[in-house]
Structures are given as C-alpha cells and as structure tokens.
Design an enzyme around this catalytic site. Structure first.
Site, mmCIF file in Angstrom:
data_model
loop_
_atom_site.group_PDB
_atom_site.id
_atom_site.type_symbol
_atom_site.label_atom_id
_atom_site.label_comp_id
_atom_site.label_asym_id
_atom_site.label_seq_id
_atom_site.Cartn_x
_atom_site.Cartn_y
_atom_site.Cartn_z
ATOM 1 C CB CYS A 80 -0.913 0.045 1.225
ATOM 2 S SG CYS A 80 -2.256 -1.159 1.215
ATOM 3 C CG ASP A 81 3.166 4.791 -1.132
ATOM 4 O OD1 ASP A 81 2.894 5.973 -1.381
ATOM 5 O OD2 ASP A 81 4.193 4.437 -0.537
ATOM 6 C CB SER A 82 -1.406 7.144 1.323
ATOM 7 O OG SER A 82 -2.137 6.024 1.782
#
Length: 385
Positions: A56-58
C-alpha cells in the site's frame, strides 16, 4: 498495521526498501498505485514460502499535484499552510499478490478530505510533534492531526492507510474469504449457570481476598488499575475494597453480568489483545489466572505495554509449582505454558516490560487433598520511555 489488527487480522510487516523519491507517474492516483505495486513485488521477491502480500502507498492530491511525506519541518509547514481551509484527495494504492495462484491485483481507493483553517501557531505546534513529517500529505486523521480534519467523503480506513472494504473484495478475487483471516483469541464460553457457580468452584471469596491482598502489595498507590479477564469481578471488588480504582474487561457476557453488579459502570466487554483504551492511560494492568489459558501471550503483552504509562506496572500470576499442579490433578501441558516464568520474562522484555517484583499467596485448601495451593505473583515495570 493497527487498522488490520483492529479488524481481527494479524499481518506480518515487511519493509520493502523501495525508494519512493525516484518514482513518477502521469497523475497522483497512478503514482500511489505504482508505489504500492513496487512495494508488493519487492517483498514477493524476498519470499521463500507461499504468501499473500499486500503493498500500500498513499498520496495526497491538491490542485492536481501529488504530495507524499514532507520529510522536513520546513516542507511540512509549507504543506499545511497550503492545505489550510481547503480539501484534497487522499489516494491509496493497493497491490495484492498471491504467490500460490500467481495473481496480482492492483486497485486504487480515493477519499476526499476537508481540512480546517489552521493558525500559524497550530501549524508550528503540530510540526513540532514530528507526526506530519512522516505521513503522506503531512496529516493523520487517527492521530494528533485528527482535530484538523473537518470531514471526509469516502472510506475512512483508506485515509488511515488501507481500504478494508476494497481489500476484502481483492482477497475474494484470489479465493480468500475475509473471515478466514480473523486471528481471534480462544474464548472459553460460560453459560449463566456456569458463571453463577464459578466463584464457589474456584475458592470463592477466600481465594479472591488472598489474591487481591497480594496484588495490592505490588500496586502503585492511587493509580488507575485495569484488570484483564475480570470474570465475575470477585478479585476486582476486593481490590476496590482495599482502596484501588479498578476497571475490568472480559469477553464472556455471562461473567460480565456478575461483574457489573460488583463493579457498576467499571467493566466492559473487550478482548485483551485489542483493548479499547488509548496509549499510556493506565498506571497498572492486572491479569490473575489468565495467561495459562491463552495459546500465545505476545499480543496481550504488547497491548499491556501500549496502555501502560512509563513506569506503570503489569502484575500477573505465573505458573504454579509442579507440586501444586499435581495436587490439583493436572499434569504439565504438552506445549510451553504462556505463564511459565522464564518464557514470560523473555516475552515481556521484548515489549519493554522488565521484571521488578514478586510475591506469593495461598489459596484455600483443596477438598481433594486438603493442601493449599501456592500461587506466584510477579510485577513487571514498563520502561520509562
């Protein structure tokens, strides 16, 4: 990841080592998805066993520009001034790779976030906490920055870092049902009849008083005490009679029915591995005859360390002597008991809980043998950091 753990899933966290600063994409959403994919693939490349990997990455989008972690106080201040009184879109890329089926699924979840108008003093104080320097978009919704978020349109969990509804659908696509991931504790169920007879079959008030007096010797004076697996509240009530402020948690509705009578307003249904208590709020945590019932004490110890204030104490019963165990008609278990002292000391130390006190107390004579079992009680102190 706190979000997954709160949802009943215990992940293994592996740092990917991906250099985020040198990754580009045509738009902020695609950047988030690309970073998540690179992280998942980097971890998969290190594995020797089959696994399901989630990367995941935001990225925060404002005016079409992508903003990740600011890294420095100066950039964080500039970013927060830009965000003040405005709205942005928080994109979280998700990449799920199942090594058994060799399936890779890449998805994006986007949530609109509305920010409050911030004063320069508020921005300076927030940057001084260090929190905005290490999070995407320079803010959190579930931490110190929460009061600066006036609202969100979309999935709250996505803003925290992983969209649980999206992840559930992705897992279903590779044949994994969400409930199969739940890492729930073994619950000993009691019906109302068993709960009503529990105290008298476990030594009654005499044993509870002996336990409470021994615990009281090791407690800090005047602090807030939390008892795990409070049961019918019989020990907690004796601790209150000795002048302690005690709150209790338990998973059994039947047991809690009795505990609420003894401790009105001070007990709640909760899992000792996921306590509904903020960090560093307790002066003492007590577990009397709990750890020998669980298959793994590590999650409980981690939660104890989390909710204890620095220099707070954890007091627990430990494995009885062999003679007491045999007198009670029990033999050694096949697996290492979680209340064995040597094992407990090692696991507690891993969570910053250091052994610094001990005592013993006797229970009432057992009808079958006429002997009084001896119960060891130990105290761990949370490191003051």
């Amino acid at each position: 990841m706190k979000t997954l753990r709160s949802a009943g899933v215990e992940p293994e966290v592996i740092v990917s080592g991906v250099d985020e600063d040198h990754v580009t994409a045509e738009n902020p959403g695609e950047l988030a998805r690309t970073l998540a994919t690179l992280k998942a693939r980097a971890v998969v490349a290190t594995l020797t066993d089959h696994a399901t990997v989630l990367g995941c990455d935001s990225v925060l989008e404002i005016d079409g520009e992508a903003y990740g972690k600011p890294g420095t106080p100066e950039i964080a201040r500039e970013r927060l001034r830009l965000m003040s009184g405005r709205s942005g879109i928080l994109h979280t890329g998700h990449c799920l790779f199942d090594t058994t089926t060799r399936q890779e699924i890449r998805e994006l979840a986007s949530t609109t976030v509305h920010f409050a108008e911030l004063t320069d003093d508020e921005i300076d104080a927030y940057v001084a906490t260090g929190e905005p320097l290490v999070v995407a978009g320079s803010f959190t919704v579930d931490g110190i920055g929460g009061p600066f978020v006036t609202g969100i349109d979309g999935d709250y969990h996505n803003v925290v870092g992983v969209s649980l509804p999206l992840l559930r659908r992705m897992l279903a696509d590779v044949g994994i049902a969400w409930p199969s991931l739940w890492d729930l504790p073994r619950v000993i169920e009691y019906d109302e009849t068993e709960a009503a007879r529990y105290d008298e079959t476990r030594g009654g008030t005499e044993r509870a008083q002996a336990a409470a007096e021994a615990v009281h010797e090791l407690l800090p004076k005047g602090g807030r005490v939390l008892e795990l697996a409070v049961g019918t509240g019989i020990v907690a009530a004796e601790l209150v009679a000795l002048g302690n402020l005690v709150h209790g948690v338990d998973l059994s509705p039947a047991m809690l029915h009795h505990a609420r009578i003894r401790l009105p307003g001070h007990v709640t249904a909760a899992d000792a591995t996921h306590l509904p208590i903020a960090d560093r709020r307790c002066d003492a945590v007590v577990a009397v005859w709990l750890l020998h019932l669980v298959p793994d004490s590590d999650q409980i110890l981690a939660e104890v360390a989390r909710v204890l204030r620095p220099d707070g104490v954890f007091i627990t019963t430990t494995q009885k002597s062999d003679s007491s165990r045999y007198a009670g008609g029990r033999t050694q278990p096949d697996e290492r008991p979680q209340d064995a002292l040597a094992h407990l000391i090692a696991r507690a130390a891993a969570h910053g809980l250091i052994l610094d006190g001990a005592t013993t107390f006797y229970g009432p004579p057992m009808p079958s043998t006429g002997t009084s079992p001896l119960y060891p009680l130990v105290r761990f102190r949370r490191s003051g950091s």
